[in-house]
Design a protein around this motif. Sequence first.
Motif, PDB file in Angstrom:
ATOM      1  N   THR A  81     -18.205  39.791 -44.763  1.00 26.43           N
ATOM      2  CA  THR A  81     -18.681  39.374 -43.444  1.00 26.43           C
ATOM      3  C   THR A  81     -18.183  37.974 -43.146  1.00 26.43           C
ATOM      4  O   THR A  81     -18.418  37.042 -43.916  1.00 26.43           O
ATOM      5  CB  THR A  81     -20.223  39.383 -43.380  1.00 26.43           C
ATOM      6  N   LYS A  82     -17.486  37.819 -42.046  1.00 25.79           N
ATOM      7  CA  LYS A  82     -16.990  36.520 -41.609  1.00 25.79           C
ATOM      8  C   LYS A  82     -18.020  35.892 -40.663  1.00 25.79           C
ATOM      9  O   LYS A  82     -18.668  36.594 -39.888  1.00 25.79           O
ATOM     10  CB  LYS A  82     -15.656  36.657 -40.883  1.00 25.79           C
ATOM     11  N   ILE A  83     -18.141  34.580 -40.747  1.00 24.81           N
ATOM     12  CA  ILE A  83     -19.073  33.864 -39.870  1.00 24.81           C
ATOM     13  C   ILE A  83     -18.296  33.053 -38.845  1.00 24.81           C
ATOM     14  O   ILE A  83     -17.473  32.200 -39.189  1.00 24.81           O
ATOM     15  CB  ILE A  83     -19.987  32.916 -40.675  1.00 24.81           C
ATOM     16  N   LEU A  84     -18.579  33.342 -37.579  1.00 24.08           N
ATOM     17  CA  LEU A  84     -17.982  32.609 -36.473  1.00 24.08           C
ATOM     18  C   LEU A  84     -19.084  31.798 -35.803  1.00 24.08           C
ATOM     19  O   LEU A  84     -20.031  32.361 -35.262  1.00 24.08           O
ATOM     20  CB  LEU A  84     -17.332  33.571 -35.481  1.00 24.08           C
ATOM     21  N   ILE A  85     -18.987  30.492 -35.896  1.00 23.72           N
ATOM     22  CA  ILE A  85     -19.966  29.615 -35.257  1.00 23.72           C
ATOM     23  C   ILE A  85     -19.643  29.520 -33.764  1.00 23.72           C
ATOM     24  O   ILE A  85     -18.502  29.264 -33.378  1.00 23.72           O
ATOM     25  CB  ILE A  85     -19.932  28.204 -35.885  1.00 23.72           C
ATOM     26  N   GLY A 102     -19.444  27.226 -45.275  1.00 20.64           N
ATOM     27  CA  GLY A 102     -18.736  28.484 -45.470  1.00 20.64           C
ATOM     28  C   GLY A 102     -18.349  29.210 -44.199  1.00 20.64           C
ATOM     29  O   GLY A 102     -17.881  30.356 -44.260  1.00 20.64           O
ATOM     30  N   ALA A 103     -18.536  28.571 -43.037  1.00 23.04           N
ATOM     31  CA  ALA A 103     -18.137  29.215 -41.783  1.00 23.04           C
ATOM     32  C   ALA A 103     -16.629  29.480 -41.797  1.00 23.04           C
ATOM     33  O   ALA A 103     -15.855  28.699 -42.350  1.00 23.04           O
ATOM     34  CB  ALA A 103     -18.501  28.339 -40.590  1.00 23.04           C
ATOM     35  N   ASP A 104     -16.239  30.581 -41.182  1.00 18.35           N
ATOM     36  CA  ASP A 104     -14.827  30.959 -41.149  1.00 18.35           C
ATOM     37  C   ASP A 104     -14.129  30.480 -39.886  1.00 18.35           C
ATOM     38  O   ASP A 104     -12.931  30.187 -39.906  1.00 18.35           O
ATOM     39  CB  ASP A 104     -14.700  32.480 -41.262  1.00 18.35           C
ATOM     40  N   SER A 105     -14.869  30.416 -38.781  1.00 18.01           N
ATOM     41  CA  SER A 105     -14.288  29.986 -37.507  1.00 18.01           C
ATOM     42  C   SER A 105     -15.324  29.209 -36.717  1.00 18.01           C
ATOM     43  O   SER A 105     -16.528  29.303 -36.993  1.00 18.01           O
ATOM     44  CB  SER A 105     -13.800  31.192 -36.693  1.00 18.01           C
ATOM     45  N   TYR A 106     -14.853  28.460 -35.706  1.00 16.63           N
ATOM     46  CA  TYR A 106     -15.751  27.585 -34.946  1.00 16.63           C
ATOM     47  C   TYR A 106     -15.306  27.583 -33.489  1.00 16.63           C
ATOM     48  O   TYR A 106     -14.181  27.205 -33.180  1.00 16.63           O
ATOM     49  CB  TYR A 106     -15.683  26.170 -35.525  1.00 16.63           C
ATOM     50  N   CYS A 107     -16.197  28.019 -32.602  1.00 14.04           N
ATOM     51  CA  CYS A 107     -15.898  28.084 -31.167  1.00 14.04           C
ATOM     52  C   CYS A 107     -16.968  27.348 -30.369  1.00 14.04           C
ATOM     53  O   CYS A 107     -18.150  27.347 -30.738  1.00 14.04           O
ATOM     54  CB  CYS A 107     -15.860  29.537 -30.687  1.00 14.04           C
ATOM     55  N   MET A 108     -16.542  26.779 -29.258  1.00 12.70           N
ATOM     56  CA  MET A 108     -17.481  26.181 -28.326  1.00 12.70           C
ATOM     57  C   MET A 108     -17.966  27.243 -27.339  1.00 12.70           C
ATOM     58  O   MET A 108     -17.235  28.179 -27.015  1.00 12.70           O
ATOM     59  CB  MET A 108     -16.808  25.029 -27.567  1.00 12.70           C
ATOM     60  N   LYS A 109     -19.187  27.083 -26.836  1.00 15.19           N
ATOM     61  CA  LYS A 109     -19.769  28.094 -25.954  1.00 15.19           C
ATOM     62  C   LYS A 109     -19.115  28.153 -24.576  1.00 15.19           C
ATOM     63  O   LYS A 109     -19.317  29.138 -23.857  1.00 15.19           O
ATOM     64  CB  LYS A 109     -21.276  27.856 -25.801  1.00 15.19           C
ATOM     65  N   ASP A 110     -18.359  27.128 -24.224  1.00 11.14           N
ATOM     66  CA  ASP A 110     -17.692  27.182 -22.917  1.00 11.14           C
ATOM     67  C   ASP A 110     -16.335  27.881 -22.998  1.00 11.14           C
ATOM     68  O   ASP A 110     -15.569  27.877 -22.047  1.00 11.14           O
ATOM     69  CB  ASP A 110     -17.533  25.781 -22.324  1.00 11.14           C
ATOM     70  N   ILE A 111     -16.058  28.505 -24.126  1.00  7.58           N
ATOM     71  CA  ILE A 111     -14.809  29.232 -24.313  1.00  7.58           C
ATOM     72  C   ILE A 111     -14.773  30.440 -23.375  1.00  7.58           C
ATOM     73  O   ILE A 111     -15.802  31.046 -23.078  1.00  7.58           O
ATOM     74  CB  ILE A 111     -14.665  29.698 -25.785  1.00  7.58           C
ATOM     75  N   LYS A 112     -13.584  30.779 -22.871  1.00 12.50           N
ATOM     76  CA  LYS A 112     -13.449  31.973 -22.038  1.00 12.50           C
ATOM     77  C   LYS A 112     -13.644  33.204 -22.909  1.00 12.50           C
ATOM     78  O   LYS A 112     -13.299  33.215 -24.092  1.00 12.50           O
ATOM     79  CB  LYS A 112     -12.075  32.000 -21.369  1.00 12.50           C
TER      80      LYS A 112
END
Length: 219
Positions: A81-85, A102-112
Amino acid sequence: MSRIRVALVEDHDLTRVGLKTAFLRESEIEYIGEATNGTDGLKLLQTQRPDVGIVDIGLPGIDGIELTRRFKSLAVDKTATKILILTLQDQEEAVMAAFGAGADSYCMKDIKFDLLLEAIRATHQGNAWIDPAIAQIVLSQAKASTTPPSNDPPNYGLTERELEVLQLIVNGYSNADIAQELYITVGTVKTHVRNILNKLCADDRTQAAVRALRSGLVC
């Protein structure tokens, strides 16, 4: 083609409902569950084992960073299981704490939404996806932790022009900025970037930059 099994841990009602509605419309996504706090979110991830767990940081109970740390530490197969914040927090402390947990990816909530789907695909495939808004934080940390090599760094077969482009990537330049700086076309820049990624065996610009910094190719 098998669908990507996604679970969502998000306490904000409008965000959670909006994402759920959008995910249910996507044929490549199988939406398998949601939780509104960290404790229930941890149970959800442990029981359902999604391909990608999308986790907010500011959760009631245990926050998203602690949830990620506990889940990764308890998981038998830590790559299943990958974790995307997905968060509003772009502070350096939060970003580095998430990856440290250990998060795998990181995105901001204003992302399209289209970019979020791209991030989910990349994360599912085992590639780190870092939002451009916080990429410089990761790069600055890589610079700070880089020890200059005692011997000449490996060149990886990069040409002098590719090294120039790589240095500008590390400095945060976009393709258009690089084209203007080096007096070449954007198409030529894209060709150089593609060659750089191939030679460094990197999946994206950020990974290439971090690899180049750690090997001493650029500074």
